[in-house]
Design an enzyme around this catalytic site. Structure first.
Site, PDB file in Angstrom:
ATOM      1  N   TYR A 296      -2.169   0.838  10.965  1.00 41.31           N
ATOM      2  CA  TYR A 296      -2.199   0.211   9.637  1.00 41.31           C
ATOM      3  C   TYR A 296      -0.881   0.489   8.919  1.00 41.31           C
ATOM      4  CZ  TYR A 296      -3.697  -0.693   4.794  1.00 41.31           C
ATOM      5  OH  TYR A 296      -3.802  -1.157   3.506  1.00 41.31           O
TER       6      TYR A 296
ATOM      7  N   SER B 239       0.904  -1.168   0.000  1.00 38.23           N
ATOM      8  CA  SER B 239       0.000   0.000   0.000  1.00 38.23           C
ATOM      9  C   SER B 239       0.931   1.204   0.000  1.00 38.23           C
ATOM     10  CB  SER B 239      -0.846   0.028   1.283  1.00 38.23           C
ATOM     11  OG  SER B 239      -1.428   1.301   1.477  1.00 38.23           O
TER      12      SER B 239
HETATM   13  N1  LIG Z   1      -8.746  -0.862  -0.683  1.00 35.77           N
HETATM   14  C1  LIG Z   1      -7.746   0.011  -0.599  1.00 35.77           C
HETATM   15  O1  LIG Z   1      -7.952   1.238  -0.665  1.00 35.77           O
HETATM   16  C2  LIG Z   1      -6.325  -0.480  -0.453  1.00 35.77           C
HETATM   17  C3  LIG Z   1      -5.286   0.414  -0.732  1.00 35.77           C
HETATM   18  C4  LIG Z   1      -3.977  -0.016  -0.636  1.00 35.77           C
HETATM   19  C5  LIG Z   1      -3.704  -1.322  -0.282  1.00 35.77           C
HETATM   20  N2  LIG Z   1      -4.725  -2.177   0.003  1.00 35.77           N
HETATM   21  C6  LIG Z   1      -4.377  -3.561   0.356  1.00 35.77           C
HETATM   22  O2  LIG Z   1      -4.885  -4.412  -0.652  1.00 35.77           O
HETATM   23  C7  LIG Z   1      -5.099  -5.711  -0.115  1.00 35.77           C
HETATM   24  C8  LIG Z   1      -6.480  -6.205  -0.543  1.00 35.77           C
HETATM   25  O3  LIG Z   1      -7.450  -5.376   0.048  1.00 35.77           O
HETATM   26  P1  LIG Z   1      -8.851  -5.037  -0.634  1.00 35.77           P
HETATM   27  O4  LIG Z   1      -8.931  -3.590  -0.773  1.00 35.77           O
HETATM   28  O5  LIG Z   1      -9.083  -5.901  -1.804  1.00 35.77           O
HETATM   29  O6  LIG Z   1      -9.827  -5.421   0.583  1.00 35.77           O
HETATM   30  P2  LIG Z   1     -10.896  -6.574   0.784  1.00 35.77           P
HETATM   31  O7  LIG Z   1     -11.852  -6.620  -0.328  1.00 35.77           O
HETATM   32  O8  LIG Z   1     -11.399  -6.388   2.183  1.00 35.77           O
HETATM   33  O9  LIG Z   1     -10.013  -7.908   0.676  1.00 35.77           O
HETATM   34  C9  LIG Z   1      -9.238  -8.428   1.703  1.00 35.77           C
HETATM   35  C10 LIG Z   1      -9.332  -9.941   1.625  1.00 35.77           C
HETATM   36  O10 LIG Z   1      -8.455 -10.491   2.609  1.00 35.77           O
HETATM   37  C11 LIG Z   1      -9.089 -11.631   3.178  1.00 35.77           C
HETATM   38  N3  LIG Z   1      -8.574 -11.798   4.533  1.00 35.77           N
HETATM   39  C12 LIG Z   1      -8.609 -10.887   5.544  1.00 35.77           C
HETATM   40  N4  LIG Z   1      -8.076 -11.418   6.650  1.00 35.77           N
HETATM   41  C13 LIG Z   1      -7.688 -12.684   6.323  1.00 35.77           C
HETATM   42  C14 LIG Z   1      -7.096 -13.735   7.057  1.00 35.77           C
HETATM   43  N5  LIG Z   1      -6.781 -13.616   8.347  1.00 35.77           N
HETATM   44  N6  LIG Z   1      -6.844 -14.910   6.415  1.00 35.77           N
HETATM   45  C15 LIG Z   1      -7.162 -15.060   5.108  1.00 35.77           C
HETATM   46  N7  LIG Z   1      -7.721 -14.090   4.368  1.00 35.77           N
HETATM   47  C16 LIG Z   1      -7.995 -12.930   4.982  1.00 35.77           C
HETATM   48  C17 LIG Z   1     -10.582 -11.315   3.163  1.00 35.77           C
HETATM   49  O11 LIG Z   1     -11.376 -12.485   3.022  1.00 35.77           O
HETATM   50  P3  LIG Z   1     -12.004 -13.263   4.275  1.00 35.77           P
HETATM   51  O12 LIG Z   1     -12.617 -12.224   5.167  1.00 35.77           O
HETATM   52  O13 LIG Z   1     -12.981 -14.205   3.667  1.00 35.77           O
HETATM   53  O14 LIG Z   1     -10.863 -13.978   4.914  1.00 35.77           O
HETATM   54  C18 LIG Z   1     -10.730 -10.465   1.911  1.00 35.77           C
HETATM   55  O15 LIG Z   1     -11.151 -11.230   0.806  1.00 35.77           O
HETATM   56  C19 LIG Z   1      -4.901  -5.585   1.397  1.00 35.77           C
HETATM   57  O16 LIG Z   1      -3.621  -6.049   1.738  1.00 35.77           O
HETATM   58  C20 LIG Z   1      -4.990  -4.076   1.643  1.00 35.77           C
HETATM   59  O17 LIG Z   1      -4.246  -3.687   2.777  1.00 35.77           O
HETATM   60  C21 LIG Z   1      -6.034  -1.793  -0.084  1.00 35.77           C
END
Ligand SMILES: NC(=O)c1ccc[n+]([C@@H]2O[C@H](COP(=O)([O-])OP(=O)(O)OC[C@H]3O[C@@H](n4cnc5c(N)ncnc54)[C@H](OP(=O)(O)O)[C@@H]3O)[C@@H](O)[C@H]2O)c1
Length: 230
Positions: A149, A136
């Site tokens: 975070y 990120s």
């Molecule tokens: N959205 C943003 O603005 C943003 C920006 C920069 C970086 N990111 C990063 O991008 C990545 C993906 O995030 P996203 O935005 O796509 O969010 P998201 O839709 O909430 O996806 C996160 C996924 O991680 C899984 N997860 C969470 N805890 C877990 C665990 N303990 N074990 C296994 N799976 C787990 C969740 O599925 P389950 O709940 O089914 O386990 C979910 O499918 C993350 O690392 C986040 O920090 C996001």
């Protein structure tokens, strides 16, 4: 056939990465806690010809990570591991709780480390492979009301940069991906972002990552509006 493991593949960026990678020549292993969302991603990815397996596992639990790694590697090592699963909790530092801090470090820092440890022996056996750590822009600089975070993502960045040096003389590539805000379920439980529809789509970010990770070891995709969140 290329074997690709993606954590957090049921929603958001992980789902879009799975769909980007999906084709006739790919075996996808989708990891997450909720089987239902993983199966939805799998059904879509299969339409593009990919062979897809889903694995319900919590990446913060070492025994679960070891179990799925053994299952996935039963017929040979992996080509690409995408450490994408992550969580975020936001707000003033003094209002945060120890539980939130531990959950973020366990998921965003420890989880990818457990996965790397489980899969690196297989990569080295073949002297090839790629680990893509989804960090990120929170791993590049501090942000207001995102202290814990950001701290968990700085830890992942430090781990990633260190592995890049440690395995520089091998066929193992370690890629760090830094992106700004995306419109995903990540923001569903917080009002830290007021209007998530202004953020990049996870699809456009996934396209860039899949394309650039073939050549680069550092990918930076800044926010559209430079608001800087997450
Ligand atoms: N959205 C943003 O603005 C943003 C920006 C920069 C970086 N990111 C990063 O991008 C990545 C993906 O995030 P996203 O935005 O796509 O969010 P998201 O839709 O909430 O996806 C996160 C996924 O991680 C899984 N997860 C969470 N805890 C877990 C665990 N303990 N074990 C296994 N799976 C787990 C969740 O599925 P389950 O709940 O089914 O386990 C979910 O499918 C993350 O690392 C986040 O920090 C996001």
């Amino acid at each position: 056939m290329k074997k690709i493991v993606i954590t957090g593949a049921g929603t958001g960026l992980g789902k879009e990465l799975a769909l980007q990678y999906a084709d006739n020549d790919v075996e996808l292993h989708l990891v997450g806690r909720s089987l239902q969302t993983l199966e939805e991603t799998a059904a879509e990815a299969e339409k593009s010809g990919a062979k897809v397996y889903v694995h319900a596992a919590d990446i913060t639990v070492v025994s679960e990570v070891k179990h799925i790694a053994a299952e996935i590697e039963e017929d040979g090592p992996v080509d690409i591991l995408v450490n994408n699963a992550g969580i975020g909790m936001f707000g003033p530092f003094m209002e945060s709780t120890a539980d939130q801090m531990e959950a973020m470090f366990r998921t965003n820092s420890f989880g990818p480390i457990y996965l790397a440890k489980a899969f690196i022996p297989g990569f080295l056996q073949n002297n090839r492979g790629t680990i893509i750590n989804i960090i990120s822009t929170a791993g590049l600089r501090g942000k207001k009301n995102e202290s814990l975070y950001v701290a968990s993502k700085f830890a992942l960045r430090g781990f990633t940069e260190s592995l890049q040096q440690e395995y520089a003389d091998t066929g193992l590539r370690i890629v760090a991906a830094y992106m700004g805000g995306m419109n995903t379920p990540f923001w569903d439980e917080t009002d830290h972002i007021k209007d998530k529809s202004r953020l990049r789509t996870p699809k456009e970010v996934a396209e860039i990552i899949v394309k650039e990770s073939a050549e680069k070891t550092e990918i930076v995709i800044e926010s559209k509006n430079k608001s800087g969140s997450a």
